[in-house]
Design an enzyme around this catalytic site. Sequence first.
Site, PDB file in Angstrom:
ATOM      1  N   GLY A 101       0.807  -1.221   0.000  1.00  0.00           N
ATOM      2  CA  GLY A 101       0.000   0.000   0.000  1.00  0.00           C
ATOM      3  C   GLY A 101       0.835   1.264   0.000  1.00  0.00           C
ATOM      4  O   GLY A 101       0.408   2.288   0.535  1.00  0.00           O
ATOM      5  N   THR A 102       2.003   1.213  -0.630  1.00  0.00           N
ATOM      6  CA  THR A 102       2.924   2.344  -0.599  1.00  0.00           C
ATOM      7  C   THR A 102       2.367   3.571  -1.310  1.00  0.00           C
ATOM      8  O   THR A 102       2.382   4.680  -0.766  1.00  0.00           O
ATOM      9  CB  THR A 102       4.284   1.958  -1.216  1.00  0.00           C
ATOM     10  OG1 THR A 102       4.693   0.679  -0.713  1.00  0.00           O
ATOM     11  CG2 THR A 102       5.339   2.993  -0.884  1.00  0.00           C
ATOM     12  N   HIS A 126      11.667   0.873   0.760  1.00  0.00           N
ATOM     13  CA  HIS A 126      11.391  -0.538   1.058  1.00  0.00           C
ATOM     14  C   HIS A 126      12.522  -1.137   1.898  1.00  0.00           C
ATOM     15  O   HIS A 126      12.548  -2.351   2.125  1.00  0.00           O
ATOM     16  CB  HIS A 126      11.259  -1.351  -0.232  1.00  0.00           C
ATOM     17  CG  HIS A 126      10.063  -1.007  -1.057  1.00  0.00           C
ATOM     18  ND1 HIS A 126       8.816  -0.809  -0.512  1.00  0.00           N
ATOM     19  CD2 HIS A 126       9.919  -0.836  -2.403  1.00  0.00           C
ATOM     20  CE1 HIS A 126       7.951  -0.531  -1.479  1.00  0.00           C
ATOM     21  NE2 HIS A 126       8.600  -0.535  -2.613  1.00  0.00           N
ATOM     22  N   SER A 185       0.319  -9.980  -5.246  1.00  0.00           N
ATOM     23  CA  SER A 185       0.502  -8.719  -5.948  1.00  0.00           C
ATOM     24  C   SER A 185       1.886  -8.624  -6.577  1.00  0.00           C
ATOM     25  O   SER A 185       2.040  -8.136  -7.707  1.00  0.00           O
ATOM     26  CB  SER A 185       0.274  -7.551  -4.982  1.00  0.00           C
ATOM     27  OG  SER A 185       0.255  -6.325  -5.664  1.00  0.00           O
ATOM     28  N   SER A 210      -9.184   6.803  -2.760  1.00  0.00           N
ATOM     29  CA  SER A 210      -9.804   5.504  -3.038  1.00  0.00           C
ATOM     30  C   SER A 210      -9.053   4.861  -4.201  1.00  0.00           C
ATOM     31  O   SER A 210      -8.383   5.550  -4.988  1.00  0.00           O
ATOM     32  CB  SER A 210     -11.274   5.674  -3.404  1.00  0.00           C
ATOM     33  OG  SER A 210     -11.409   6.316  -4.664  1.00  0.00           O
ATOM     34  N   ARG A 242      -3.571  -2.952  -9.277  1.00  0.00           N
ATOM     35  CA  ARG A 242      -4.192  -4.170  -9.794  1.00  0.00           C
ATOM     36  C   ARG A 242      -5.632  -4.284  -9.302  1.00  0.00           C
ATOM     37  O   ARG A 242      -6.572  -4.131 -10.076  1.00  0.00           O
ATOM     38  CB  ARG A 242      -3.376  -5.397  -9.372  1.00  0.00           C
ATOM     39  CG  ARG A 242      -3.758  -6.683 -10.098  1.00  0.00           C
ATOM     40  CD  ARG A 242      -2.823  -7.811  -9.686  1.00  0.00           C
ATOM     41  NE  ARG A 242      -2.976  -8.160  -8.282  1.00  0.00           N
ATOM     42  CZ  ARG A 242      -3.839  -9.083  -7.841  1.00  0.00           C
ATOM     43  NH1 ARG A 242      -4.608  -9.739  -8.679  1.00  0.00           N
ATOM     44  NH2 ARG A 242      -3.923  -9.362  -6.559  1.00  0.00           N
ATOM     45  N   GLY A 294      -6.356  -3.666  -5.407  1.00  0.00           N
ATOM     46  CA  GLY A 294      -6.479  -2.876  -4.191  1.00  0.00           C
ATOM     47  C   GLY A 294      -7.452  -3.462  -3.187  1.00  0.00           C
ATOM     48  O   GLY A 294      -8.131  -2.733  -2.465  1.00  0.00           O
TER      49      GLY A 294
END
Length: 295
Positions: free
Chosen positions: A55-56, A103, A133, A233, A262, A264
């Site tokens: 969720g970066t 990361h 993912s 969103s 992709r 989410g």
Amino acid sequence: MATPAEKATAAGLNADLVMLDGFVEVEFMVDRLKRVKDLPIRDDDILLCTFPKSGTHWTWEILNMIVAGKAEYAKHWQNSAWLEYRTEEELEALASPRILHTHLRPSQLPETVWDKRCKVVYVRRNPKDCVVSSFSQMSKQIWKDNPTGKPSYTGTWDDFIDLYLNGCIPIGAYFEHTIEWTNISEAKKNFEICKVHYEDMKQDCVREIRRMADYLGRPLSDKTYQDISEACSFTNLKHANEKLKDQTYHFHWQGDSSGYFRKGTTGDWKNWFTVAQSERFDRVYEERLNETFPY
């Protein structure tokens, strides 16, 4: 005996891989990773720290909006502020307060992050969703410097799980990354970070945005929290990144997709894992982290 880098190559990872400090890395990143320790850090820097596919993009945009005090997208992709990827000159050109994302593990970061007591937001996600993912992205992704034109990964799903569990994926080994970040407060003398879970953000994004804003010392109105949640969103953020943002720092992928966005969602791993794969993943997780698989 083959090194983890050699195992990854044999399994279908199409990049020049090397071992650096016991971990698999892409060769062209080695010099950049070595220089990270010496990068200048500002007192008001905010670091967003995640394992890949946690969720970066989502959280980075939220943090930018909290700092701006309004639901307005940052001009560039998050790659513009990628600590280990951008040059020192590019990072120095960013206006304060910088929202840098990485990361990397804590031990790989500049020591001044801890000395200056920078604000750090750490996001964790169900690793089964992360591996799905990662596989989906790397099976489509073409590295910018890859002359073969092949996706980053052309092996099987089963082999990819094996590489993931054994820390043979570039950018980081999940278990070592998680252990270091989970224990950072003790390791750095009660250093206070804001720990966020992807699943909590999906369940109640407004609540988590408020929590991050409070941690940063930047409280906003309830309406602004709602506006940020809506702007960030999945559908709106994907549109903004692909259609509205300056594309200077956007990587190129196969097809016309950004490659980053992709579904989410949470729980998509159930559509990928066999029972045997899931049970093995749980077992390794519990052995390495000494906790029951919580998702």
